[in-house]
Design a protein around this motif. Structure first.
Motif: not given
Length: 79
Positions: A1-7, A18-25, A37-44
């Motif tokens: 799990m990567a933590i990033h500041n707003i800037h 891209e990281q979130a789409a690859a499954g990372e949080v 928290k930025l996570v991948a959106y699993d739409a049907p």
């Protein structure tokens, strides 16, 4: 799990997506405190319209609306 500041998140949004789409949080923080928290959106997957019902191959006979003498007699009470 990567933590990033707003800037950092604003500057590198495409990479973080891209990281979130690859499954990372990806966690976005303000002053070191996690706020999002930025996570991948699993739409049907879209699918074809499906006919609803269990009698999909039902065929209505031509004489469906015609009255049956036996049934009419039962309803009218004539014996």
């Amino acid at each position: 799990m990567a933590i990033h500041n707003i800037h950092d998140a604003k500057s590198n949004l495409s990479r973080l997506l891209e990281q979130a789409a690859a499954g990372e949080v990806v966690v976005i923080a303000k002053a070191g405190k996690p706020i999002a928290k930025l996570v991948a959106y699993d739409a049907p997957e879209p699918r074809e319209a499906k006919r609803i019902g269990f009698m999909l191959d039902l065929v209505v006979p031509e004489d469906f609306d015609e009255l049956d003498n036996e049934v009419t007699t039962l309803f009218e009470g004539k014996v």
